[in-house]
Design a protein around this motif. Structure first.
Motif, PDB file in Angstrom:
ATOM      1  N   ALA A  92       8.249  11.593 -31.125  1.00 14.33           N
ATOM      2  CA  ALA A  92       7.635  11.834 -32.428  1.00 14.33           C
ATOM      3  C   ALA A  92       8.221  10.852 -33.433  1.00 14.33           C
ATOM      4  O   ALA A  92       9.210  10.162 -33.155  1.00 14.33           O
ATOM      5  N   VAL A  93       7.607  10.827 -34.602  1.00 13.11           N
ATOM      6  CA  VAL A  93       8.234  10.188 -35.750  1.00 13.11           C
ATOM      7  C   VAL A  93       9.086  11.252 -36.435  1.00 13.11           C
ATOM      8  O   VAL A  93       8.595  12.342 -36.745  1.00 13.11           O
ATOM      9  N   TYR A  94      10.342  10.931 -36.646  1.00 17.37           N
ATOM     10  CA  TYR A  94      11.280  11.868 -37.250  1.00 17.37           C
ATOM     11  C   TYR A  94      11.484  11.510 -38.715  1.00 17.37           C
ATOM     12  O   TYR A  94      11.787  10.354 -39.051  1.00 17.37           O
ATOM     13  N   PHE A  95      11.343  12.524 -39.563  1.00 16.57           N
ATOM     14  CA  PHE A  95      11.456  12.349 -41.001  1.00 16.57           C
ATOM     15  C   PHE A  95      12.677  13.097 -41.530  1.00 16.57           C
ATOM     16  O   PHE A  95      12.911  14.255 -41.171  1.00 16.57           O
ATOM     17  N   CYS A  96      13.385  12.441 -42.415  1.00 14.35           N
ATOM     18  CA  CYS A  96      14.464  13.067 -43.157  1.00 14.35           C
ATOM     19  C   CYS A  96      13.884  13.605 -44.466  1.00 14.35           C
ATOM     20  O   CYS A  96      13.016  12.957 -45.084  1.00 14.35           O
TER      21      CYS A  96
END
Length: 124
Positions: A92-96
């Motif tokens: 996945a694309v991981y977001f902070c």
């Protein structure tokens, strides 16, 4: 206005590990609750982990509990996501994300500040 920059994503084989970092600027980091979310292709963004602004208390999605660890270093204005025993479904694309005096919420509305995301790909 808090600015967040993620790093540490990449390609890893199943069973491997990665550590994501998210560095904050233009804010009082010690008052920020921090979280990680992820979005897989064709799916909605989902909660992964969160860390209470005052430190100590952590929250995890059931799908990552026991494999992922969220932590912070206030001296470096950075939050980390240590990911072990990675699975292809972790791709996945991981977001902070961050919010003042937050960190107990698993919903996006709890965090007004977001990074651009970093791609994590786990091969089988």
């Amino acid at each position: 206005q808090v600015q967040l920059v993620e790093s540490g994503g990449g390609l890893v084989q199943a069973g491997g590990s990665l550590r994501l970092s998210c560095t904050a600027s233009k804010g009082t980091f010690s008052n920020l609750g921090m979280a990680w979310f992820r979005q897989a292709p064709g799916k909605e963004r989902e909660f992964v982990a969160a860390l209470l602004w005052s430190g100590g208390r952590t929250y995890y999605a059931d799908s990552v509990k026991g494999r992922f660890t969220i932590s912070r270093d206030n001296a470096k204005n950075t939050v980390y996501l240590q990911m072990n025993s990675l699975k292809p479904e972790d791709t996945a694309v991981y977001f902070c994300a961050a919010g003042y005096y937050s960190g107990s919420s698993s919903t996006e509305t709890g965090y007004p500040y977001w990074g651009q995301g970093t791609q994590v790909t786990v091969s089988s």
